[in-house]
Write a protein that holds these residues in place. Structure first.
Motif, PDB file in Angstrom:
ATOM      1  N   SER A   5      10.593  -4.209  -7.972  1.00 14.27           N
ATOM      2  CA  SER A   5       9.570  -5.259  -7.891  1.00 14.27           C
ATOM      3  C   SER A   5       8.849  -5.262  -6.553  1.00 14.27           C
ATOM      4  O   SER A   5       7.864  -5.990  -6.385  1.00 14.27           O
ATOM      5  CB  SER A   5      10.208  -6.631  -8.130  1.00 14.27           C
ATOM      6  N   LYS A   6       9.320  -4.462  -5.603  1.00 12.20           N
ATOM      7  CA  LYS A   6       8.672  -4.372  -4.290  1.00 12.20           C
ATOM      8  C   LYS A   6       7.675  -3.215  -4.231  1.00 12.20           C
ATOM      9  O   LYS A   6       7.146  -2.902  -3.165  1.00 12.20           O
ATOM     10  CB  LYS A   6       9.717  -4.202  -3.188  1.00 12.20           C
ATOM     11  N   GLN A   7       7.445  -2.549  -5.368  1.00 12.52           N
ATOM     12  CA  GLN A   7       6.427  -1.506  -5.433  1.00 12.52           C
ATOM     13  C   GLN A   7       5.329  -1.941  -6.400  1.00 12.52           C
ATOM     14  O   GLN A   7       5.255  -3.113  -6.773  1.00 12.52           O
ATOM     15  CB  GLN A   7       7.072  -0.176  -5.812  1.00 12.52           C
TER      16      GLN A   7
ATOM     17  N   ASN B 183      -4.732   8.107  -2.234  1.00 10.79           N
ATOM     18  CA  ASN B 183      -4.797   6.809  -1.575  1.00 10.79           C
ATOM     19  C   ASN B 183      -3.637   5.947  -2.061  1.00 10.79           C
ATOM     20  O   ASN B 183      -2.908   6.316  -2.983  1.00 10.79           O
ATOM     21  CB  ASN B 183      -6.149   6.131  -1.819  1.00 10.79           C
ATOM     22  N   ILE B 184      -3.454   4.780  -1.441  1.00  4.62           N
ATOM     23  CA  ILE B 184      -2.262   3.983  -1.714  1.00  4.62           C
ATOM     24  C   ILE B 184      -2.212   3.449  -3.143  1.00  4.62           C
ATOM     25  O   ILE B 184      -1.175   2.949  -3.570  1.00  4.62           O
ATOM     26  CB  ILE B 184      -2.119   2.809  -0.721  1.00  4.62           C
ATOM     27  N   GLU B 185      -3.321   3.563  -3.888  1.00  2.00           N
ATOM     28  CA  GLU B 185      -3.312   3.084  -5.266  1.00  2.00           C
ATOM     29  C   GLU B 185      -2.609   4.054  -6.216  1.00  2.00           C
ATOM     30  O   GLU B 185      -2.178   3.650  -7.291  1.00  2.00           O
ATOM     31  CB  GLU B 185      -4.754   2.864  -5.759  1.00  2.00           C
TER      32      GLU B 185
ATOM     33  N   LEU C  68       1.632  -1.124   0.593  1.00  2.00           N
ATOM     34  CA  LEU C  68       2.074  -0.620   1.889  1.00  2.00           C
ATOM     35  C   LEU C  68       3.506  -0.094   1.795  1.00  2.00           C
ATOM     36  O   LEU C  68       3.820   0.975   2.330  1.00  2.00           O
ATOM     37  CB  LEU C  68       1.987  -1.726   2.943  1.00  2.00           C
ATOM     38  N   ASN C  69       4.368  -0.816   1.113  1.00  2.00           N
ATOM     39  CA  ASN C  69       5.751  -0.383   0.961  1.00  2.00           C
ATOM     40  C   ASN C  69       5.833   0.980   0.275  1.00  2.00           C
ATOM     41  O   ASN C  69       6.610   1.850   0.672  1.00  2.00           O
ATOM     42  CB  ASN C  69       6.535  -1.421   0.160  1.00  2.00           C
ATOM     43  N   VAL C  70       5.031   1.164  -0.769  1.00  3.23           N
ATOM     44  CA  VAL C  70       4.993   2.466  -1.447  1.00  3.23           C
ATOM     45  C   VAL C  70       4.583   3.559  -0.466  1.00  3.23           C
ATOM     46  O   VAL C  70       5.208   4.617  -0.374  1.00  3.23           O
ATOM     47  CB  VAL C  70       4.029   2.420  -2.646  1.00  3.23           C
ATOM     48  N   ALA C  71       3.516   3.300   0.279  1.00  3.24           N
ATOM     49  CA  ALA C  71       2.964   4.328   1.170  1.00  3.24           C
ATOM     50  C   ALA C  71       3.957   4.760   2.246  1.00  3.24           C
ATOM     51  O   ALA C  71       4.104   5.956   2.522  1.00  3.24           O
ATOM     52  CB  ALA C  71       1.673   3.814   1.811  1.00  3.24           C
ATOM     53  N   VAL C  72       4.654   3.801   2.855  1.00 10.81           N
ATOM     54  CA  VAL C  72       5.489   4.137   4.020  1.00 10.81           C
ATOM     55  C   VAL C  72       6.855   4.687   3.637  1.00 10.81           C
ATOM     56  O   VAL C  72       7.649   5.020   4.523  1.00 10.81           O
ATOM     57  CB  VAL C  72       5.660   2.913   4.955  1.00 10.81           C
ATOM     58  N   THR C  73       7.131   4.808   2.341  1.00 12.51           N
ATOM     59  CA  THR C  73       8.444   5.327   1.922  1.00 12.51           C
ATOM     60  C   THR C  73       8.335   6.655   1.167  1.00 12.51           C
ATOM     61  O   THR C  73       9.248   7.023   0.424  1.00 12.51           O
ATOM     62  CB  THR C  73       9.167   4.295   1.024  1.00 12.51           C
TER      63      THR C  73
ATOM     64  N   LEU D  91       1.746  -7.305   7.385  1.00 14.86           N
ATOM     65  CA  LEU D  91       2.757  -6.244   7.373  1.00 14.86           C
ATOM     66  C   LEU D  91       2.185  -4.920   7.859  1.00 14.86           C
ATOM     67  O   LEU D  91       2.918  -4.103   8.435  1.00 14.86           O
ATOM     68  CB  LEU D  91       3.340  -6.098   5.972  1.00 14.86           C
ATOM     69  N   LEU D  92       0.886  -4.688   7.650  1.00 13.77           N
ATOM     70  CA  LEU D  92       0.266  -3.489   8.207  1.00 13.77           C
ATOM     71  C   LEU D  92       0.344  -3.523   9.726  1.00 13.77           C
ATOM     72  O   LEU D  92       0.697  -2.525  10.367  1.00 13.77           O
ATOM     73  CB  LEU D  92      -1.195  -3.377   7.762  1.00 13.77           C
ATOM     74  N   LYS D  93       0.037  -4.667  10.311  1.00 17.64           N
ATOM     75  CA  LYS D  93       0.142  -4.801  11.772  1.00 17.64           C
ATOM     76  C   LYS D  93       1.586  -4.585  12.219  1.00 17.64           C
ATOM     77  O   LYS D  93       1.843  -3.882  13.207  1.00 17.64           O
ATOM     78  CB  LYS D  93      -0.332  -6.192  12.200  1.00 17.64           C
TER      79      LYS D  93
END
Length: 354
Positions: free
Chosen positions: A12-14, A167-169, A209-214, A243-245
């Motif tokens: 649920s966090k993605q 891209n992050i999408e 963002l969580n998807v991208a950074v993992t 969260l990006l910051k």
């Protein structure tokens, strides 16, 4: 209805499914209508069934690649056992590459050129590593693809099949040894910075963002035109920009070599109750360096700045294991597989010697 049991798996966090793909039924009852208003089958199942968090994380080779998501999305419940050799190399797994880019027409040309330079460098220096590029919007993705295509036309070589620019999408489900981020956002030609973050600014943008950074197994390059404190996001309605910051600040901290792993935060108990504290006192008398430092062991034995081994006891880490098999079989097997030496100490042994 095709089986007696079903296991519904998801995170649920993605990214959740888009509304576009939801089915609508003409004859659905009011109760069914309410049920279908949830984000996904996973969320619907949570209303009726118990859920279990799978705690083991296996993609990232080092703690600093997953620690941000673990803190901000998973309440520090993910468990990662890094490779012994990797953790002793002391090379940051995230590199913060600051450039003086300009945000124009939702693109950043200077950042894109820096990304292309990194891709070419990695292809020459680490030809066996798989590489992916992730952008924060579609126009920046197109620009990088265009520049890469031009390098191929100029005879500078092609790219491996595993290489991608997304891209992050649409990067969910992918993973590569090395990920390069192009953040894109920057001051415009007049030096003004506009806090427009696209889909990150929407409800649920933090999951993107969580998807991208993992996505990375070994290394992340963050190519950006801004420092974290340039982002004024205190008034943002949703948590994505905030969260990006936080991630940029975290990436800068890791890149500078200031990151230090932290022991797992467990229930606070008097130190006299815990075997690890008794062992620590004994080690101090012998002038050994024994610390509570890593989240997957009770104690860590160091020589200078290098890890030598870990110490396992029957304190809280042992007691919170999901099964006896995990403590006595899986954890020792994993430690050996990843090159760690370890010692086991039991409370009953301590009291017998007293």
């Amino acid at each position: 209805y095709r089986a007696k049991q079903a296991v519904i798996v998801g995170d649920s966090k993605q990214l959740a499914p888009y509304d576009l793909y939801r089915a609508r039924y003409e004859n659905e009852t009011e109760e069914e209508q309410v049920a279908l208003e949830v984000e996904s089958l996973l969320d619907l199942a949570k209303h009726f069934y118990s859920d279990t968090l799978l705690q083991g994380h296996y993609r990232s080779r080092s703690l600093d690649l997953i620690d941000f998501s673990n803190q901000h999305f998973y309440k520090n419940k993910l468990q990662l056992l890094p490779h012994f050799q990797d953790i002793n190399e002391s090379i940051p797994a995230i590199e913060y590459a600051k450039v003086d880019g300009v945000w124009e027409q939702n693109r950043n040309t200077i950042e894109a050129e820096r990304v292309v330079e990194l891709v070419k460098m990695l292809q020459n220096e680490q030809p066996n590593a798989s590489v992916g590029v992730v952008t924060f919007n579609y126009p920046q993705q197109q620009l990088i693809e265009q520049l890469l295509h031009e390098t191929v036309e100029q005879g500078e070589g092609g790219w491996k099949k595993s290489f991608f620019v997304k891209n992050i999408e649409n990067v969910q489900g992918d993973e590569r040894d090395i990920i390069i981020f192009s953040v894109g956002y920057a001051p415009d030609v007049r030096g003004r910075f506009r806090a427009q973050f696209g889909s990150l600014n929407a409800r649920g943008g933090e999951n993107r963002l969580n998807v991208a950074v993992t996505r990375a197994r070994q290394k992340v390059y963050v190519v950006t035109s801004i420092w974290p404190d340039q982002l004024q996001v205190e008034t943002a309605v949703h948590s994505g920009p905030k969260l990006l910051k936080s991630y940029l600040a975290y990436a800068l901290n890791v890149s500078s070599g200031a990151y230090r792993p932290r022991p797992l935060e467990l229930h606070k108990r008097p130190s006299s109750w815990l075997l690890k504290h008794r062992l620590q006192q004994t080690a101090l008398q012998k002038e050994d360096i024994v610390l509570e430092e890593l989240p997957f062991a009770d104690l860590t034995v160091k020589k200078g700045e290098s890890y030598e081994k870990v110490v396992l006891t029957d304190d809280e880490l042992y007691q919170q294991a999901i099964s006896v098999k995990e403590s006595h079989a899986y954890i020792p097997l994993l430690l050996r597989a990843k090159g760690w030496s370890f010692e086991r100490h039991w409370s009953r042994e301590w009291w017998r010697e007293k």
